[in-house]
Design an enzyme around this catalytic site. Structure first.
Site, PDB file in Angstrom:
ATOM      1  N   GLY A 245       0.803  -1.209   0.000  1.00  0.00           N
ATOM      2  CA  GLY A 245       0.000   0.000   0.000  1.00  0.00           C
ATOM      3  C   GLY A 245       0.839   1.264   0.000  1.00  0.00           C
ATOM      4  N   HIS A 246       0.282   2.319   0.585  1.00  0.00           N
ATOM      5  CA  HIS A 246       0.969   3.623   0.548  1.00  0.00           C
ATOM      6  C   HIS A 246       2.201   3.646   1.446  1.00  0.00           C
ATOM      7  CE1 HIS A 246       1.303   7.843  -0.346  1.00  0.00           C
ATOM      8  NE2 HIS A 246       1.370   8.128   0.945  1.00  0.00           N
ATOM      9  N   ALA A 247       2.143   2.958   2.551  1.00  0.00           N
ATOM     10  CA  ALA A 247       3.294   2.935   3.462  1.00  0.00           C
ATOM     11  C   ALA A 247       4.282   1.877   2.989  1.00  0.00           C
ATOM     12  CB  ALA A 247       2.830   2.635   4.880  1.00  0.00           C
TER      13      ALA A 247
END
Length: 279
Positions: free
Chosen positions: A263-265
């Site tokens: 994901g984004h992290a």
């Protein structure tokens, strides 16, 4: 109380947490305060003073503590400068000039000048990635090598910054954890401390609500430097496939890695980034 926090108590709670993180910095460090036209900017410097510089720019809702897992490795080879972005929950000024302006490039000019850095490699993520790209496109020649993790301003922004969504819904803590987990992609038990910090931050902090300006193809084509892009296929904030496509189509010296199911992290890229920086 700074206007970027919801209460004085919340600001104090976040500052205390940040001081604890700084105390846990894994290598010797200097804490620098650089005057800029947007106010004072806090920088954590590590590594040999004679080593080549490496500037680190974190994402929204974060501070230099996001580099705790990387800094010991990178600072063996570079003089690292982890910069607290202005307007974010670190120790820099709360200033938030319009994103659609040259204010952030001027601010970074002041930071680099204050650190006596003429040219530098940069590692940046998310909002910091947008600021790094903005500076590199406006100041050709000053950034020598650019490693970007899930940067903003290239692929389509799927929703406002993650944390706007967190705040706009009347979640309890369990709901906020669920929302943060979905948006960041941090689904493992090991990620629990990071998720706890995300929730605490956005319970006490007012995130930016401004949409990130998108760089044009011509601006990206002007990046005549080696560029590493790492993004997750499951990024809930930015269209990673679109980001990868535009970088590949427009930046001649780019290396692109899309991480399946991430994901984004993005964590665990220390060695990949180091290899790119040392080429």
């Amino acid at each position: 109380m700074s206007t970027i926090y919801k209460s004085a108590a919340g600001e104090q709670q976040l500052r205390q947490r940040y001081q604890e993180a700084l105390a846990a910095w894994p290598v010797p460090a200097e804490h620098l305060r650089i005057p800029t036209r947007e106010g004072e900017t806090f920088v954590v410097a590590s590594g040999p003073k004679e080593a080549p510089p490496l500037v680190l720019l974190h994402g929204a809702g974060a501070n230099t503590s996001m580099w705790l897992g990387d800094i010991a490795t990178w600072s063996r080879h570079f003089r690292t400068y982890a910069v607290d972005l202005i307007g974010e929950p670190g120790l820099s000024a709360p200033s938030r000039p319009p994103l659609a302006s040259d204010a952030y490039a001027q601010w970074l000019d002041d930071v680099l000048d204050g650190l006596e850095i003429a040219t530098t490699a940069v590692v940046a993520t998310s909002l910091g990635g947008w600021m790094a790209l903005d500076h590199a496109t406006r100041r050709p020649g000053r950034v020598t090598r650019l490693a970007l993790l899930c940067p903003g301003g290239v692929g389509k922004q799927r929703m406002g910054l993650l944390f706007k969504a967190l705040l706009l819904r009347p979640f309890g803590r369990r709901g906020m954890l669920r929302s943060a987990r979905s948006a960041t992609g941090l689904n493992t038990p090991q990620a629990s401390p990071v998720l706890d910090q995300v929730v605490l931050t956005f319970q006490q902090f007012k995130p930016r609500t401004e949409q990130l300006p998108v760089f044009s193809d011509d601006e990206l084509r002007g990046l005549n430097i080696p560029l590493l892009l790492i993004a997750g296929t499951d990024d809930a904030l930015f269209d990673s496939a679109g980001t990868a496509r535009r970088i590949q189509d427009n930046v001649p010296n780019a290396t692109v890695r899309l991480l399946p199911g991430v994901g984004h992290a993005i964590f665990g890229q220390t060695d990949e980034v180091l290899a790119f920086l040392r080429k």
